[in-house]
Design a protein around this motif. Structure first.
Motif, short mmCIF file in Angstrom:
data_model
loop_
_atom_site.label_atom_id
_atom_site.label_comp_id
_atom_site.label_asym_id
_atom_site.label_seq_id
_atom_site.Cartn_x
_atom_site.Cartn_y
_atom_site.Cartn_z
N VAL A 35 0.85 -1.20 0.00
CA VAL A 35 0.00 0.00 0.00
C VAL A 35 0.88 1.25 0.00
O VAL A 35 0.61 2.21 -0.73
CB VAL A 35 -0.96 -0.01 1.21
CG1 VAL A 35 -1.63 1.35 1.39
CG2 VAL A 35 -2.00 -1.09 1.04
N GLU A 36 1.96 1.26 0.77
CA GLU A 36 2.88 2.41 0.80
C GLU A 36 3.53 2.62 -0.56
O GLU A 36 3.64 3.76 -1.04
CB GLU A 36 3.96 2.20 1.86
CG GLU A 36 3.48 2.42 3.28
CD GLU A 36 4.60 2.20 4.29
OE1 GLU A 36 5.79 2.21 3.91
OE2 GLU A 36 4.27 2.00 5.48
N ALA A 37 3.93 1.53 -1.21
CA ALA A 37 4.55 1.64 -2.54
C ALA A 37 3.55 2.18 -3.55
O ALA A 37 3.88 3.04 -4.38
CB ALA A 37 5.09 0.29 -2.99
N LEU A 38 2.33 1.71 -3.49
CA LEU A 38 1.30 2.20 -4.41
C LEU A 38 0.98 3.67 -4.12
O LEU A 38 0.78 4.46 -5.06
CB LEU A 38 0.02 1.35 -4.28
CG LEU A 38 0.10 -0.05 -4.89
CD1 LEU A 38 -1.16 -0.85 -4.55
CD2 LEU A 38 0.29 0.03 -6.39
N ALA A 39 0.94 4.05 -2.87
CA ALA A 39 0.66 5.44 -2.51
C ALA A 39 1.79 6.36 -3.02
O ALA A 39 1.53 7.46 -3.52
CB ALA A 39 0.50 5.59 -1.00
N ALA A 40 3.02 5.87 -2.90
CA ALA A 40 4.15 6.67 -3.38
C ALA A 40 4.08 6.84 -4.89
O ALA A 40 4.35 7.92 -5.42
CB ALA A 40 5.47 6.01 -2.99
N LYS A 41 3.69 5.79 -5.61
CA LYS A 41 3.56 5.88 -7.06
C LYS A 41 2.39 6.77 -7.45
O LYS A 41 2.42 7.43 -8.48
CB LYS A 41 3.39 4.50 -7.69
CG LYS A 41 4.67 3.73 -7.77
CD LYS A 41 4.51 2.47 -8.58
CE LYS A 41 5.83 1.76 -8.74
NZ LYS A 41 5.76 0.64 -9.64
N ALA A 42 1.38 6.79 -6.63
CA ALA A 42 0.19 7.60 -6.93
C ALA A 42 0.41 9.07 -6.59
O ALA A 42 -0.32 9.93 -7.08
CB ALA A 42 -1.01 7.06 -6.16
N ASP A 43 1.43 9.41 -5.79
CA ASP A 43 1.70 10.80 -5.41
C ASP A 43 2.46 11.48 -6.55
O ASP A 43 3.68 11.62 -6.53
CB ASP A 43 2.51 10.83 -4.10
CG ASP A 43 2.61 12.23 -3.52
OD1 ASP A 43 2.05 13.17 -4.12
OD2 ASP A 43 3.25 12.37 -2.46
N VAL A 44 1.72 11.93 -7.54
CA VAL A 44 2.30 12.52 -8.75
C VAL A 44 3.06 13.80 -8.42
O VAL A 44 4.13 14.05 -8.97
CB VAL A 44 1.18 12.79 -9.80
CG1 VAL A 44 1.72 13.50 -11.01
CG2 VAL A 44 0.50 11.49 -10.18
N LYS A 45 2.52 14.60 -7.52
CA LYS A 45 3.15 15.87 -7.17
C LYS A 45 4.56 15.63 -6.60
O LYS A 45 5.52 16.29 -7.00
CB LYS A 45 2.28 16.61 -6.17
CG LYS A 45 2.75 18.00 -5.86
CD LYS A 45 1.75 18.70 -4.96
CE LYS A 45 2.20 20.09 -4.60
NZ LYS A 45 1.26 20.77 -3.73
N GLN A 46 4.67 14.68 -5.69
CA GLN A 46 5.97 14.38 -5.08
C GLN A 46 6.93 13.80 -6.11
O GLN A 46 8.10 14.15 -6.15
CB GLN A 46 5.80 13.42 -3.89
CG GLN A 46 7.09 13.08 -3.19
CD GLN A 46 7.78 14.30 -2.59
OE1 GLN A 46 7.14 15.24 -2.15
NE2 GLN A 46 9.10 14.28 -2.58
N ARG A 47 6.44 12.93 -6.97
CA ARG A 47 7.29 12.34 -8.01
C ARG A 47 7.79 13.42 -8.97
O ARG A 47 8.93 13.40 -9.43
CB ARG A 47 6.54 11.24 -8.76
CG ARG A 47 6.34 10.00 -7.88
CD ARG A 47 5.57 8.91 -8.56
NE ARG A 47 6.27 8.42 -9.75
CZ ARG A 47 5.68 7.71 -10.70
NH1 ARG A 47 4.41 7.39 -10.59
NH2 ARG A 47 6.36 7.30 -11.73
N ALA A 48 6.92 14.39 -9.29
CA ALA A 48 7.32 15.49 -10.19
C ALA A 48 8.40 16.34 -9.52
O ALA A 48 9.36 16.76 -10.18
CB ALA A 48 6.12 16.34 -10.56
N LYS A 49 8.24 16.59 -8.22
CA LYS A 49 9.25 17.37 -7.49
C LYS A 49 10.60 16.65 -7.52
O LYS A 49 11.64 17.26 -7.73
CB LYS A 49 8.82 17.59 -6.04
CG LYS A 49 7.78 18.66 -5.86
CD LYS A 49 7.47 18.83 -4.38
CE LYS A 49 6.37 19.84 -4.15
NZ LYS A 49 6.04 19.98 -2.72
N GLU A 50 10.58 15.35 -7.28
CA GLU A 50 11.81 14.57 -7.28
C GLU A 50 12.46 14.57 -8.67
O GLU A 50 13.68 14.72 -8.80
CB GLU A 50 11.54 13.14 -6.82
CG GLU A 50 11.22 13.03 -5.35
CD GLU A 50 10.77 11.63 -4.94
OE1 GLU A 50 10.70 10.73 -5.81
OE2 GLU A 50 10.47 11.45 -3.75
N ALA A 51 11.64 14.44 -9.71
CA ALA A 51 12.16 14.45 -11.07
C ALA A 51 12.76 15.81 -11.41
O ALA A 51 13.83 15.91 -12.02
CB ALA A 51 11.07 14.10 -12.07
#
Length: 133
Positions: free
Chosen positions: A25-41
């Protein structure tokens, strides 16, 4: 899963399954957090761009240093060549000047040349002053 298992073992398996499910569930939530992934990218891209700019600046400084060194070498060589080639011309000009001053005809004409130069300067000054009026 067999039905012959004891309750303690079943509880352990349930606990392990819950832990695995929580991680999933944590891994799926992290993948679903588009805003955070965009910041990291964006952060990763910024870091790569800074590193590339720093590398390019270092290469440019090195190239400029190399070009400067080569230009100094060429200039030094050109100076030596020019000096070597101009030395005979200087010497010849000095000899001609010395001979000209020692020539009686030239010596007699020097006051005349000086007077002509002064007269020409006077004419130019008068012409300029009249032009300004």
């Amino acid at each position: 899963m067999s039905t012959a298992q004891d309750p303690q073992q079943l509880r352990a398996e349930i606990e392990q399954t819950r832990a695995e499910l929580g991680e999933t569930v944590e891994a799926l939530a992290a993948k679903a957090d588009v805003k955070q992934r965009a910041k990291e990218a964006a952060s990763d891209a910024t870091d790569r761009a800074r590193e590339a700019a720093s590398d390019a600046a270092a290469r440019a400084r090195e190239a400029a240093s190399d070009v400067t060194a080569r230009a100094r070498e060429k200039l030094g060589g050109a100076r030596h060549i020019a000096t070597d080639q101009l030395a005979p011309a200087r010497e010849q000009a000095f000899v001609l000047k010395k001979n000209a001053v020692q020539d009686p005809a030239v010596r007699q004409s020097l006051p005349l040349v000086g007077a002509a130069a002064m007269a020409l300067t006077g004419v130019i000054l008068v012409a300029r002053s009249r032009k300004k009026r």
